[in-house]
Scaffold this motif. Structure first.
Motif, short mmCIF file in Angstrom:
data_model
loop_
_atom_site.label_atom_id
_atom_site.label_comp_id
_atom_site.label_asym_id
_atom_site.label_seq_id
_atom_site.Cartn_x
_atom_site.Cartn_y
_atom_site.Cartn_z
N MET A 1 0.84 -1.18 0.00
CA MET A 1 0.00 0.00 0.00
C MET A 1 0.88 1.24 0.00
N THR A 2 0.44 2.26 -0.71
CA THR A 2 1.10 3.55 -0.76
C THR A 2 0.27 4.54 0.05
N THR A 3 0.93 5.33 0.88
CA THR A 3 0.23 6.31 1.71
C THR A 3 0.58 7.71 1.24
N ILE A 4 -0.44 8.55 1.17
CA ILE A 4 -0.28 9.95 0.79
C ILE A 4 -0.84 10.80 1.91
N GLN A 5 -0.11 11.84 2.28
CA GLN A 5 -0.59 12.81 3.27
C GLN A 5 -0.33 14.20 2.73
N GLY A 115 5.94 5.64 -7.29
CA GLY A 115 7.35 5.76 -6.93
C GLY A 115 7.92 7.14 -7.22
N LEU A 116 7.40 7.78 -8.24
CA LEU A 116 7.88 9.12 -8.63
C LEU A 116 7.10 10.24 -7.94
N GLY A 117 6.14 9.89 -7.12
CA GLY A 117 5.38 10.90 -6.39
C GLY A 117 4.31 11.60 -7.21
N VAL A 118 3.92 11.00 -8.33
CA VAL A 118 2.92 11.62 -9.21
C VAL A 118 1.57 11.76 -8.49
N ILE A 119 1.16 10.73 -7.77
CA ILE A 119 -0.14 10.79 -7.09
C ILE A 119 -0.10 11.79 -5.95
N ASP A 120 1.03 11.86 -5.23
CA ASP A 120 1.18 12.87 -4.17
C ASP A 120 0.96 14.28 -4.74
N ARG A 121 1.59 14.54 -5.88
CA ARG A 121 1.45 15.86 -6.50
C ARG A 121 0.03 16.09 -7.00
N LYS A 122 -0.62 15.03 -7.47
CA LYS A 122 -2.01 15.14 -7.92
C LYS A 122 -2.91 15.52 -6.75
N VAL A 123 -2.75 14.86 -5.61
CA VAL A 123 -3.56 15.16 -4.43
C VAL A 123 -3.29 16.59 -3.98
N LYS A 124 -2.03 16.99 -3.97
CA LYS A 124 -1.68 18.35 -3.58
C LYS A 124 -2.32 19.37 -4.53
#
Length: 156
Positions: A1-5, A115-124
């Motif tokens: 699982m990948t976690t985003i905050q 792995g590249l943080g694409v989803i983190d940036r999308k959520v941001k």
């Protein structure tokens, strides 16, 4: 699982930010890749998304919801994701919106993107669009003030 905050401060009262967040059908206005959300029942939503060339449809259940505090959800029927959005009063006109989300990337593209943080940036980016959406309106487009308590079998 990948976690985003991620979190963002919005210049509206906590009740305004919370009320807007309960209007799931408005999510396509500020969430890239969300094509449509249908509120099926008070605690069930149906999602249609197109992210990274992958179209998906899935249902998500509200597992816990307390007015002006939190909305937690879990996808049902195969899609592996869930999370919680919390609302914190900074002052009379400012609210911090925190998103914590877990998901299991399925495809190779999704795994590389995670792995590249694409989803983190999308959520941001989606939170920044939520900020713009609610601050430009100055008021919510609707509200649902119901309370959903986490059942014992859903424990954390």
């Amino acid at each position: 699982m990948t976690t985003i905050q991620e979190s963002i401060d919005v210049r509206v009262p906590v009740s305004t930010a919370y009320n807007q967040w309960t209007q799931f059908e408005s999510f396509p206005y500020f969430m890239d890749g969300v094509d449509r959300v249908v509120q099926v029942t008070d605690t069930m939503t149906h999602w249609e998304t197109s992210i990274g060339g992958v179209h998906r449809e899935f249902d998500a259940k509200i597992t816990e919801q307390h007015p002006d505090e939190r909305v937690a959800w879990q996808a049902v029927g195969g899609q592996k994701q869930g999370g919680v959005v919390t609302f914190h009063r900074i002052d009379e006109q400012t609210t911090r919106v925190n998103v914590q989300m877990e998901y299991d990337p399925d495809t190779l593209t999704e795994k590389v993107g995670a792995g590249l943080g694409v989803i983190d940036r999308k959520v941001k980016g989606d939170l920044a669009k939520f900020k713009e959406f609610i601050e430009s309106r100055g008021r919510e487009s609707g509200e649902w003030r119901g309370d959903v308590s986490r059942s014992p079998q859903q424990g954390e």
